[in-house]
Design an enzyme around this catalytic site. Structure first.
Site, PDB file in Angstrom:
ATOM      1  N   SER A  72      36.333  22.244  40.484  1.00  0.00           N
ATOM      2  CA  SER A  72      36.848  23.086  39.398  1.00  0.00           C
ATOM      3  C   SER A  72      36.842  22.274  38.116  1.00  0.00           C
ATOM      4  CB  SER A  72      38.274  23.533  39.714  1.00  0.00           C
ATOM      5  OG  SER A  72      38.898  23.947  38.518  1.00  0.00           O
TER       6      SER A  72
ATOM      7  N   HIS B 282      33.196  25.676  39.917  1.00  0.00           N
ATOM      8  CA  HIS B 282      34.285  26.652  39.854  1.00  0.00           C
ATOM      9  C   HIS B 282      34.846  26.678  38.430  1.00  0.00           C
ATOM     10  CE1 HIS B 282      37.577  28.946  41.811  1.00  0.00           C
ATOM     11  NE2 HIS B 282      38.406  28.271  41.023  1.00  0.00           N
TER      12      HIS B 282
ATOM     13  N   ASP C 228      37.758  28.216  36.073  1.00  0.00           N
ATOM     14  CA  ASP C 228      39.083  28.850  36.098  1.00  0.00           C
ATOM     15  C   ASP C 228      39.399  29.497  34.763  1.00  0.00           C
ATOM     16  OD1 ASP C 228      40.223  28.362  38.732  1.00  0.00           O
ATOM     17  OD2 ASP C 228      40.044  26.246  38.206  1.00  0.00           O
TER      18      ASP C 228
ATOM     19  N   MET D  47      41.913  31.651  32.568  1.00  0.00           N
ATOM     20  CA  MET D  47      43.348  32.012  32.519  1.00  0.00           C
ATOM     21  C   MET D  47      43.672  32.625  31.166  1.00  0.00           C
ATOM     22  SD  MET D  47      45.016  28.644  34.250  1.00  0.00           S
ATOM     23  CE  MET D  47      44.248  27.829  35.655  1.00  0.00           C
TER      24      MET D  47
ATOM     25  N   HIS E  65      36.538  32.296  38.561  1.00  0.00           N
ATOM     26  CA  HIS E  65      37.831  32.742  39.102  1.00  0.00           C
ATOM     27  C   HIS E  65      38.639  33.324  37.955  1.00  0.00           C
ATOM     28  CE1 HIS E  65      41.825  31.214  41.153  1.00  0.00           C
ATOM     29  NE2 HIS E  65      41.772  32.536  41.096  1.00  0.00           N
TER      30      HIS E  65
ATOM     31  N   MET F  53      41.755  34.669  36.480  1.00  0.00           N
ATOM     32  CA  MET F  53      43.220  34.789  36.587  1.00  0.00           C
ATOM     33  C   MET F  53      43.697  35.493  35.327  1.00  0.00           C
ATOM     34  SD  MET F  53      43.831  31.014  38.163  1.00  0.00           S
ATOM     35  CE  MET F  53      42.247  30.476  37.569  1.00  0.00           C
TER      36      MET F  53
ATOM     37  N   MET G 271      44.700  31.335  47.536  1.00  0.00           N
ATOM     38  CA  MET G 271      45.352  30.379  46.634  1.00  0.00           C
ATOM     39  C   MET G 271      46.378  29.580  47.435  1.00  0.00           C
ATOM     40  SD  MET G 271      43.926  30.528  43.754  1.00  0.00           S
ATOM     41  CE  MET G 271      44.967  29.241  43.062  1.00  0.00           C
TER      42      MET G 271
ATOM     43  N   ASP H 256      41.842  27.313  47.343  1.00  0.00           N
ATOM     44  CA  ASP H 256      41.926  26.736  46.000  1.00  0.00           C
ATOM     45  C   ASP H 256      43.351  26.263  45.702  1.00  0.00           C
ATOM     46  OD1 ASP H 256      41.543  26.180  43.315  1.00  0.00           O
ATOM     47  OD2 ASP H 256      41.157  28.261  42.719  1.00  0.00           O
TER      48      ASP H 256
HETATM   49  C1  DX5 Z   1      44.643  26.794  39.769  1.00  0.00           C
HETATM   50  C2  DX5 Z   1      43.127  26.889  39.773  1.00  0.00           C
HETATM   51  C3  DX5 Z   1      42.459  25.840  40.580  1.00  0.00           C
HETATM   52  C4  DX5 Z   1      42.725  24.428  40.106  1.00  0.00           C
HETATM   53  C5  DX5 Z   1      42.774  23.540  41.301  1.00  0.00           C
HETATM   54  O1  DX5 Z   1      45.176  27.938  39.220  1.00  0.00           O
HETATM   55  O2  DX5 Z   1      42.707  28.135  40.260  1.00  0.00           O
HETATM   56  O3  DX5 Z   1      41.064  26.075  40.691  1.00  0.00           O
HETATM   57  O4  DX5 Z   1      41.748  23.937  39.234  1.00  0.00           O
HETATM   58  O5  DX5 Z   1      43.176  22.296  40.891  1.00  0.00           O
HETATM   59  P1  DX5 Z   1      43.654  21.188  41.939  1.00  0.00           P
HETATM   60  O6  DX5 Z   1      42.497  20.962  42.854  1.00  0.00           O
HETATM   61  O7  DX5 Z   1      43.951  20.033  41.067  1.00  0.00           O
HETATM   62  O8  DX5 Z   1      44.850  21.749  42.641  1.00  0.00           O
HETATM   63 ZN    ZN Z   2      40.508  28.442  40.727  1.00  0.00          ZN
END
Ligand code: DX5
Ligand code: ZN
Length: 221
Positions: free
Chosen positions: A12, A37, A39, A41, A70, A72, A141, A179
């Site tokens: 990620s 990946h 992320d 947000m 992903h 969110m 998650m 994840d």
């Molecule tokens: C959290 C993300 C993850 C995050 C994981 O909301 O969806 O993808 O980057 O990070 P680590 O591996 O550090 O927990």
């Molecule tokens: Zn993620």
């Protein structure tokens, strides 16, 4: 007979150094990462804001790896096309954000991407029973979404196991991804219960040696 499952590692970029993102993407690609990946947000569904399609488009120009996006965000259906146009190969939405999940999954497929659905730690696997035959991927998650570097929630192991049983009858081709809080220590256990794809941010980008970190995440014992 147990089928040979994929052994996917997807770093990620949330934990990458964005001042040298291109270089970090090359490093993970050379180290044998399978997907990138991304992320996304929005500061509404999760208490953090990251980036939009503009960065995904930049990522696409720096790597030949499939881009696993992903989302969110609330109302993900409004932005799915923009993220696919930017180069996302997979789009994962949260079950909790979709009023008409089947419609959203159809939209992703109609635009030519693979469709994933993610579950928060408090959302049961059973909520996916009806949609499972239509999915390419489920993302469990194992932390509350929003931040990298959190501690793995141990009950996620049981969720992966349940989902693995469910897919055997409903969708054997389904990819199970997980994840949050993945490390080289917990990875073998997580794979042993049925996870095919491990998403890892800090375990890859905060490691002293990225190649070694990716190799360790792939180990099955
Ligand atoms: C959290 C993300 C993850 C995050 C994981 O909301 O969806 O993808 O980057 O990070 P680590 O591996 O550090 O927990
Ligand atoms: Zn993620």
């Amino acid at each position: 007979m147990s089928k040979l499952r994929p052994n996917i590692v997807a770093p990620s970029i949330l934990s990458a150094d964005f001042t040298r993102l291109a270089e970090q993407l090359q490093q993970i690609e050379q180290a044998g990462a399978d997907w990138v990946h991304c992320d996304v947000m929005d500061g509404r569904y999760v208490p953090n804001i990251t980036f939009g399609p503009f960065i995904v488009e930049a990522v696409r120009r720096c790597t030949s790896l499939p881009i696993d996006t992903h989302l969110m965000i609330v109302e993900p259906e409004k932005y799915i096309k923009a993220f696919i146009d930017a180069g996302s190969h997979h789009i994962t939405v949260h079950q909790e954000t979709c009023t008409h999940l089947h419609r959203t999954v159809e939209l992703i497929h109609s635009l030519g991407a693979k469709a994933g659905v993610s579950l928060n730690p408090a959302t049961p696997v059973s909520t996916l029973e009806e949609i499972l035959p239509f999915l390419d991927l489920v993302l469990i998650m194992s932390v509350n979404p929003g931040f990298g570097g959190q501690k793995f929630i141990s009950t996620s192991i049981e969720k992966v196991r349940k989902l693995h049983l469910l897919r055997e009858s409903l969708n054997p081709e389904l990819i199970i991804a997980i994840d949050g809080g993945i490390t080289s220590e917990n990875a073998p256990r997580i794979r042993s219960v049925g996870a095919d794809a491990l998403i890892a941010g800090s375990a890859v980008f905060n490691a002293p040696n990225i190649s070694k970190a990716i190799l360790q995440l792939r180990q099955t014992d």
